[in-house]
Design an enzyme around this catalytic site. Structure first.
Site, PDB file in Angstrom:
ATOM      1  N   LYS A   1     -11.049   0.835  -3.356  1.00  0.00           N
ATOM      2  CA  LYS A   1     -10.912  -0.649  -3.201  1.00  0.00           C
ATOM      3  C   LYS A   1     -10.654  -1.007  -1.689  1.00  0.00           C
ATOM      4  O   LYS A   1      -9.788  -0.657  -1.151  1.00  0.00           O
ATOM      5  CB  LYS A   1      -9.662  -0.890  -4.207  1.00  0.00           C
ATOM      6  CG  LYS A   1      -9.305  -2.362  -3.751  1.00  0.00           C
ATOM      7  CD  LYS A   1      -7.980  -2.789  -4.649  1.00  0.00           C
ATOM      8  CE  LYS A   1      -7.696  -4.349  -4.113  1.00  0.00           C
ATOM      9  NZ  LYS A   1      -6.573  -4.781  -5.290  1.00  0.00           N
TER      10      LYS A   1
ATOM     11  N   LYS B   1     -14.663  -1.427  -5.640  1.00  0.00           N
ATOM     12  CA  LYS B   1     -14.367  -2.908  -5.617  1.00  0.00           C
ATOM     13  C   LYS B   1     -14.238  -3.274  -4.084  1.00  0.00           C
ATOM     14  O   LYS B   1     -13.373  -2.567  -3.289  1.00  0.00           O
ATOM     15  CB  LYS B   1     -13.040  -3.283  -6.033  1.00  0.00           C
ATOM     16  CG  LYS B   1     -12.409  -4.516  -6.012  1.00  0.00           C
ATOM     17  CD  LYS B   1     -10.995  -4.678  -6.681  1.00  0.00           C
ATOM     18  CE  LYS B   1     -10.663  -6.189  -6.282  1.00  0.00           C
ATOM     19  NZ  LYS B   1      -9.060  -6.244  -6.496  1.00  0.00           N
TER      20      LYS B   1
END
Ligand code: PBG
Length: 326
Positions: A197, A250
């Protein structure tokens, strides 16, 4: 006259032939709809920077999930907005906390017909807006934070979550959560780790959605640096070793290389999060009539699948499911 031995256009001639040879599929069963549920509001509230989405009441959440299911969406991920925030985010693990009550509502309504995921983090619950508890110097205390994540996991699993999805990027978070789940016999709870992320300005609309303002500093001390590619492999391998059942990359479009790397690296299912900013940019251009928003949404999700994602978390879930024919 000479003919080329291989005429590439032959395989593109009709829609049926194109479907027959397509390498990538996109259908509603691969999509996970993010949903926001707020405590202590009487009516749903639209989120200006996330068109088509709102903060739900318990009742409007149930109605929205009914609608999603009717469109063929069978997985949702819940984010909670508590009535009160505090320094440690206590309501995140309260059995009567907003996500826990919403999980029970949705389980009652849909049984195993719905895959229920819960985002597991503290930023929606802390008054300072960070994803964990703070040390005196204002940085996030890794080990104190993962102890709290372990408590949240238990509360979410007790409330019926099929999947808990830690998104805070603390070291050791998956191991701590797995240990706490095993300790109380939740052997079947799936951990979807937000493994790779990255810190990005694309989370802006999401922070409006959950009323989070980071009081000081930013998330660069725990989220990844967008300039790094191999670091994602280290994060993913650590999470799988700690017991993650699925790993997430992400954001999605600025990380298609990472998705492709991770799909080669590990054999667990790969999720990608097409995040709030990725969605809102498309919607803003579409509102101006500059692009066909639904078509671009389908292209984005297809590209994310082509890169190697098995499932995609996306604010386009309902719109795309509808366009694909439900
Ligand atoms: C943290 C979390 C964030 C998102 C999902 N989980 C925000 C952040 O890290 O700042 C962002 C999702 C999006 O932008 O759609 N709990």
């Amino acid at each position: 006259m000479e003919y080329p031995a291989r005429r590439l256009r032959r395989l593109r001639r009709t829609p049926v032939i194109r479907d027959l040879v397509a390498e990538t599929t996109l259908d509603a069963g691969d999509l996970v709809a993010p949903l926001f549920v707020a405590e202590g509001i009487d009516a749903p509230r639209p989120i200006a920077s996330l068109p088509g989405h709102g903060q739900h009441t318990r009742d409007s959440l149930r109605a929205e999930v009914d609608r999603l299911v009717s469109l063929g969406i069978r997985s949702v991920i819940l984010f909670g907005l508590p009535a009160q925030k505090d320094a440690t985010g206590t309501s995140a693990w309260d059995p009567e906390g907003i996500v826990q009550v919403a999980l029970r509502d949705l389980r009652d309504d849909h049984g195993d017909g719905l895959c229920l995921m819960a985002d597991l983090c503290l930023d929606e619950y802390t008054d300072h807006g960070h994803c964990g508890v703070l040390l005196d110097d204002g940085t996030v205390d890794n080990d104190a934070t993962i102890d709290l994540y372990a408590r949240i996991a238990v509360a979410q699993a007790d409330a019926g979550a099929d999947v808990v999805a830690p998104s805070g990027m603390m070291d050791g978070q998956v191991a701590a959560i797995r240990a706490s789940l095993e300790a109380i016999g939740h052997h079947d709870t799936i951990i979807l780790a937000y493994a790779a992320k990255y810190a990005t300005a694309l989370y802006g609309p999401f922070r409006d959605a959950v009323d989070v303002t980071i009081q000081s500093g930013d998330r660069r001390g725990y989220q990844q640096d967008l300039r790094n590619r191999r670091e994602a492999a280290a994060e993913v391998l650590a999470d799988v070793a700690e017991g993650a059942d699925m790993v997430m990359v992400k954001p999605a479009l600025s990380c298609l290389d990472i998705i492709a790397d991770v799909a080669q690296l590990v054999d667990v299912p790969i999720a990608a999060y097409h995040v709030s900013g990725e969605y809102s940019m498309v919607k803003a251009a579409a509102e101006r009539g500059w692009i066909d928003g639904t078509a671009v949404g389908i292209e984005h999700l297809t590209a994310i699948r082509r890169a190697g994602a098995d499932l995609v978390l996306t604010y386009f879930a309902a719109e795309v499911a509808e366009a694909l024919g439900g």
